[in-house]
Design a protein around this motif. Structure first.
Motif, short mmCIF file in Angstrom:
data_model
loop_
_atom_site.label_atom_id
_atom_site.label_comp_id
_atom_site.label_asym_id
_atom_site.label_seq_id
_atom_site.Cartn_x
_atom_site.Cartn_y
_atom_site.Cartn_z
N LEU A 42 0.82 -1.20 0.00
CA LEU A 42 0.00 0.00 0.00
C LEU A 42 0.86 1.26 0.00
O LEU A 42 0.50 2.27 -0.59
N LYS A 43 2.01 1.19 0.65
CA LYS A 43 2.89 2.34 0.72
C LYS A 43 3.50 2.67 -0.64
O LYS A 43 3.62 3.84 -1.01
N ASP A 44 3.86 1.64 -1.40
CA ASP A 44 4.56 1.87 -2.66
C ASP A 44 3.64 1.88 -3.88
O ASP A 44 4.11 2.14 -4.99
N ILE A 45 2.36 1.64 -3.69
CA ILE A 45 1.48 1.50 -4.85
C ILE A 45 1.34 2.81 -5.62
O ILE A 45 1.27 2.81 -6.85
N ASN A 46 1.34 3.94 -4.93
CA ASN A 46 1.20 5.23 -5.61
C ASN A 46 2.42 5.51 -6.49
O ASN A 46 2.27 5.94 -7.64
N LYS A 47 3.61 5.27 -5.98
CA LYS A 47 4.82 5.50 -6.78
C LYS A 47 4.84 4.58 -7.99
O LYS A 47 5.20 5.00 -9.10
N LYS A 48 4.44 3.32 -7.81
CA LYS A 48 4.44 2.37 -8.92
C LYS A 48 3.46 2.80 -10.01
O LYS A 48 3.75 2.69 -11.19
N ARG A 49 2.29 3.31 -9.60
CA ARG A 49 1.31 3.75 -10.60
C ARG A 49 1.83 4.93 -11.40
O ARG A 49 1.67 4.98 -12.62
N ILE A 50 2.46 5.89 -10.74
CA ILE A 50 2.99 7.06 -11.44
C ILE A 50 4.09 6.65 -12.41
O ILE A 50 4.11 7.08 -13.56
N ILE A 51 4.99 5.80 -11.96
CA ILE A 51 6.09 5.36 -12.82
C ILE A 51 5.55 4.56 -14.00
O ILE A 51 6.00 4.73 -15.14
N GLN A 52 4.56 3.71 -13.76
CA GLN A 52 3.97 2.92 -14.84
C GLN A 52 3.30 3.83 -15.86
O GLN A 52 3.44 3.64 -17.07
N ARG A 53 2.57 4.85 -15.39
CA ARG A 53 1.92 5.78 -16.30
C ARG A 53 2.95 6.52 -17.15
O ARG A 53 2.76 6.71 -18.36
N LEU A 54 4.05 6.94 -16.53
CA LEU A 54 5.09 7.65 -17.29
C LEU A 54 5.78 6.74 -18.30
O LEU A 54 6.12 7.17 -19.39
N GLU A 55 5.98 5.47 -17.94
CA GLU A 55 6.58 4.54 -18.89
C GLU A 55 5.64 4.28 -20.06
O GLU A 55 6.09 4.15 -21.21
N GLU A 56 4.33 4.23 -19.80
CA GLU A 56 3.38 4.05 -20.89
C GLU A 56 3.40 5.24 -21.83
O GLU A 56 3.37 5.08 -23.06
N THR A 57 3.45 6.46 -21.27
CA THR A 57 3.52 7.64 -22.14
C THR A 57 4.83 7.67 -22.92
O THR A 57 4.87 8.14 -24.06
#
Length: 142
Positions: A42-57
């Protein structure tokens, strides 16, 4: 066997607080690893989502037909956004991010940065306080 069943029924009908505490503590000890994993996820899920979104872009940008200057600016923007996502502060300068990411214990350095980020600035690769100590304070500390 019937004695065991009778004792078990009696325990269920009249539970003592000590027995309840023991059962709860045994369950917590048994499930502690799962609880810690859930907490860290739960602590790291926000960072992972942001990084995943940036990698997709980033992958989408590779498929676009941008000219070289726009593509370089877009790559720089994605790199800065990823660094800001890792550090957790969108106002973090690139120099400060490089300094934090070169530390031995990165998570500790990020926590310290968040604690003192309003009181320091980076000048020529050195971290300097915004308001320097007065001479009487330096003498008192020494």
């Amino acid at each position: 066997m019937s004695d065991f069943v009778e004792v078990f029924k009696m325990i269920l009908e009249n539970p003592s607080p000590l027995l309840i505490c023991m059962v709860v503590s045994v369950l917590v000890i048994y499930k502690s690893r799962d609880l810690l994993d859930i907490f860290f996820q739960l602590k790291d899920i926000n960072k992972k989502r942001i990084i995943q979104r940036l990698e997709e872009t980033k992958t989408l940008s590779e498929k676009n037909y941008l000219d070289s200057s726009l593509n370089r600016n877009y790559d720089r923007f994605c790199e800065e956004a990823q660094i800001h996502a890792i550090i957790g502060c969108r106002y973090c300068s690139k120099e400060m991010a490089k300094y934090i990411l070169t530390r031995k214990n990165i998570s500790r350095a990020i926590r310290i940065y968040h604690r003192v980020k309003d009181n320091v600035e980076v000048k020529d690769g050195k971290i300097m306080p915004i308001t320097p100590m007065k001479n009487w304070r330096i003498k008192l500390n020494s």
